[in-house]
Design an enzyme around this catalytic site. Sequence first.
Site, PDB file in Angstrom:
ATOM      1  NE  ARG A 132      -0.970   0.150  26.999  1.00  0.00           N
ATOM      2  CZ  ARG A 132      -1.885   0.026  27.954  1.00  0.00           C
ATOM      3  NH1 ARG A 132      -1.636   0.488  29.166  1.00  0.00           N
ATOM      4  NH2 ARG A 132      -3.017  -0.575  27.718  1.00  0.00           N
TER       5      ARG A 132
ATOM      6  CG  ASP B 121     -12.990  -9.608  46.920  1.00  0.00           C
ATOM      7  OD1 ASP B 121     -14.035  -8.941  46.766  1.00  0.00           O
ATOM      8  OD2 ASP B 121     -12.925 -10.841  46.698  1.00  0.00           O
TER       9      ASP B 121
ATOM     10  CB  ALA C 105      -6.723  -4.499  31.367  1.00  0.00           C
TER      11      ALA C 105
ATOM     12  CG  ASN D 102      -3.926   3.564  35.389  1.00  0.00           C
ATOM     13  OD1 ASN D 102      -4.749   2.667  35.139  1.00  0.00           O
ATOM     14  ND2 ASN D 102      -3.465   4.370  34.460  1.00  0.00           N
TER      15      ASN D 102
ATOM     16  CG  HIS E 239      -8.844   4.938  34.288  1.00  0.00           C
ATOM     17  ND1 HIS E 239      -8.330   3.663  34.211  1.00  0.00           N
ATOM     18  CD2 HIS E 239      -9.885   4.889  35.153  1.00  0.00           C
ATOM     19  CE1 HIS E 239      -9.038   2.864  34.986  1.00  0.00           C
ATOM     20  NE2 HIS E 239      -9.986   3.575  35.569  1.00  0.00           N
ATOM     21  CG  LEU E 240      -2.465   7.490  31.809  1.00  0.00           C
ATOM     22  CD1 LEU E 240      -1.758   6.234  31.345  1.00  0.00           C
ATOM     23  CD2 LEU E 240      -1.518   8.654  31.840  1.00  0.00           C
ATOM     24  CB  SER E 241      -7.648   6.843  28.020  1.00  0.00           C
ATOM     25  OG  SER E 241      -8.053   5.647  28.668  1.00  0.00           O
TER      26      SER E 241
ATOM     27  CG  HIS F 177     -11.834  -2.291  32.494  1.00  0.00           C
ATOM     28  ND1 HIS F 177     -12.400  -1.091  32.868  1.00  0.00           N
ATOM     29  CD2 HIS F 177     -10.705  -1.968  31.792  1.00  0.00           C
ATOM     30  CE1 HIS F 177     -11.655  -0.089  32.386  1.00  0.00           C
ATOM     31  NE2 HIS F 177     -10.617  -0.603  31.744  1.00  0.00           N
TER      32      HIS F 177
ATOM     33  NE  ARG G 135     -10.180  -0.123  26.315  1.00  0.00           N
ATOM     34  CZ  ARG G 135      -9.086  -0.864  26.518  1.00  0.00           C
ATOM     35  NH1 ARG G 135      -8.569  -0.941  27.713  1.00  0.00           N
ATOM     36  NH2 ARG G 135      -8.513  -1.517  25.527  1.00  0.00           N
TER      37      ARG G 135
ATOM     38  NE  ARG H 110      -9.573   3.584  25.161  1.00  0.00           N
ATOM     39  CZ  ARG H 110      -8.529   2.971  25.723  1.00  0.00           C
ATOM     40  NH1 ARG H 110      -8.038   3.413  26.874  1.00  0.00           N
ATOM     41  NH2 ARG H 110      -7.960   1.936  25.142  1.00  0.00           N
TER      42      ARG H 110
ATOM     43  N   PRO I 122      -1.011  -3.449  35.013  1.00  0.00           N
ATOM     44  CG  PRO I 122      -2.653  -4.861  34.165  1.00  0.00           C
ATOM     45  CD  PRO I 122      -2.272  -4.109  35.409  1.00  0.00           C
ATOM     46  CG  ASN I 123      -0.194  -4.127  29.287  1.00  0.00           C
ATOM     47  OD1 ASN I 123       0.775  -4.748  28.856  1.00  0.00           O
ATOM     48  ND2 ASN I 123      -1.368  -4.699  29.503  1.00  0.00           N
TER      49      ASN I 123
ATOM     50  CD  GLU J  48     -11.616   3.296  38.653  1.00  0.00           C
ATOM     51  OE1 GLU J  48     -12.398   2.901  39.558  1.00  0.00           O
ATOM     52  OE2 GLU J  48     -11.907   3.213  37.440  1.00  0.00           O
TER      53      GLU J  48
HETATM   54  C1  DQA Z   1      -6.150   2.726  31.471  1.00  0.00           C
HETATM   55  C2  DQA Z   1      -7.460   2.357  30.756  1.00  0.00           C
HETATM   56  C3  DQA Z   1      -7.656   0.857  30.765  1.00  0.00           C
HETATM   57  O1  DQA Z   1      -8.867   0.532  30.111  1.00  0.00           O
HETATM   58  C4  DQA Z   1      -6.513   0.172  30.035  1.00  0.00           C
HETATM   59  O2  DQA Z   1      -6.656  -1.226  30.090  1.00  0.00           O
HETATM   60  C5  DQA Z   1      -5.186   0.591  30.525  1.00  0.00           C
HETATM   61  C6  DQA Z   1      -4.973   1.994  30.858  1.00  0.00           C
HETATM   62  C7  DQA Z   1      -5.869   4.235  31.378  1.00  0.00           C
HETATM   63  O3  DQA Z   1      -4.997   4.694  32.125  1.00  0.00           O
HETATM   64  O4  DQA Z   1      -6.476   4.951  30.579  1.00  0.00           O
HETATM   65  O5  DQA Z   1      -4.244  -0.193  30.578  1.00  0.00           O
HETATM   66  O6  DQA Z   1      -6.263   2.382  32.842  1.00  0.00           O
END
Ligand code: DQA
Length: 152
Positions: A20, A92, A82, A79, A105-107, A85, A117, A112, A12-13, A103
Site C-alpha cells: 500500500r 473509550d 484512520a 496502529n 504510525h508508519l508515517s 483520527h 491526521r 502529513r 484498517p488498510n 500508538e
Molecule cells: C497511519 C496513518 C493514518 O493517518 C492512516 O490513516 C493510516 C496509516 C500510519 O501508519 O502512518 O492508515 O496510521
Amino acid sequence: MARYRFLVLNGPNLGALGKRQPEIYGTSGMNALPALVEKVLGARAGDVELLHFQSNSEGALIDRLELAREEGLHGVAFNAGAYTHTSLALADCLAWIGVPCVEVHLSNVLARSEPLRQKSHIGRHVIGVVAGFGMLSYALAIQALVQHHEKE
Ligand code: DQA
C-alpha cells in the site's frame, strides 16, 4: 516462556503493508518486524512474545483489545490507521481496559498534509506515540512497552 506478551494490533488498510502506497508507508511488511525487534532489543528480544491481529473493522479491534485484557497481555503496539483520527469507540475502549498501549504510525502523521491526521482520539489513552519510522516504529513501541514495565 517469554516474560512479556505483547499484541501488535493493526487497523484498517494495514493488511497489505509493503504494497500500500510504499512511498508513504514503506516497502516492508509485518514479516520484517522480528528482525527489527531483535536489532532494537538485542539479547532481550527473547523476553518478548508478539501476537498479531489486523482488522479493517472497528468492532473487531475493540473485541481484540477486550480479549487482550482478559488474556492479561502486557501491552499493545497499536496502529489504528484512520480510526486513530475518528474513533471515539476505540478511545473509550483504551480508556478502561488497563492494558498499556503505544500508538504507532508508519508515517509521521504530524507532517502529513491533511490536518485531520494531526488529531488523535486514542492519544489520551496511550502511554506514548511512535510515528514516522516505518516498520521500525513498531519495534520502538515494543521497546517502550518493555521499558514501561521495567521502570514500574
Ligand atoms: C497511519 C496513518 C493514518 O493517518 C492512516 O490513516 C493510516 C496509516 C500510519 O501508519 O502512518 O492508515 O496510521
